[in-house]
Design an enzyme around this catalytic site. Sequence first.
Site, mmCIF file in Angstrom:
data_model
loop_
_atom_site.group_PDB
_atom_site.id
_atom_site.type_symbol
_atom_site.label_atom_id
_atom_site.label_comp_id
_atom_site.label_asym_id
_atom_site.label_seq_id
_atom_site.Cartn_x
_atom_site.Cartn_y
_atom_site.Cartn_z
ATOM 1 N N SER A 135 43.863 19.304 -38.607
ATOM 2 C CA SER A 135 45.221 18.906 -37.114
ATOM 3 C C SER A 135 46.668 18.258 -37.491
ATOM 4 C CB SER A 135 43.980 17.440 -36.508
ATOM 5 O OG SER A 135 45.436 17.419 -35.188
ATOM 6 N N TYR A 145 42.121 8.693 -36.428
ATOM 7 C CA TYR A 145 42.115 10.306 -36.403
ATOM 8 C C TYR A 145 43.061 10.668 -37.718
ATOM 9 C CZ TYR A 145 42.069 15.073 -33.858
ATOM 10 O OH TYR A 145 41.608 16.405 -34.405
#
Length: 250
Positions: A135, A145
């Site tokens: 990401s 994350y």
Amino acid sequence: MPTALVTGATAGIGAAFARRLAADGVSLVLVARDRERLASSAEALHKRYGVEVETLPADLTLDEGLAAVEERLRSGVDLLVNNAGFGHRAGFLDVPVADELRMLRLHCEAVLRLTRAALPSMIAKERGYVVNVASVAAFFTRGTYSASKAWAVNFSESAAAELAGTGVRVMALCPGFVRTEFHERAGMDVSGIPRFLWLRADRVVDEAVRDLALGRWVSVPSARYKLITGVGRYVPRRLAGAVSRRIGRR
């Protein structure tokens, strides 16, 4: 005929990879937790593209799920797409530790174990590809994350360097905001995200396939996110974190 195994294959970027690969005549092994949705996806892809589609229901946060997919990979595939993942709506201190550990297992341990299981047969054939879906968050500071995705990028680059000259390529794919079920499943409010920051999953996959063919170690789809990640690499980390908080989830 080449074979690709895709995790998280029934929605979002994983489903887009499955469609693109099937359109290219690649046989598929689809991995996800939902057995019924897997069967439906496999049937639709086979009818539309005429390729062989195998399903492997597995929860990659559980050891038995990981072991089942590892066993399938050891029998040989030509492409592995480690796409399965999830996010949390709340910040680090508001998420139960058990949920954070599930995320680390899926984003880090599963990526490591499945990549490791796939590589021996690829190296023996002197041909193969691994795409680890990370990401843009990997280049910013946004809790567990982004930390797990930063690990995936570093791991992919390290593996790519180690495998140089073997005929096997490893690449981290780092998309920004993509219109998928991801944010809804996590209960995230993304209403404040500007429209120009959203990407289509099919476009993300098209750029990933192109970058993989070019031998790139990291793929960042779209010019806008190349600029954003470039800024993220060079601005002070505290400033990058502040920007991430402003444009990220509420």
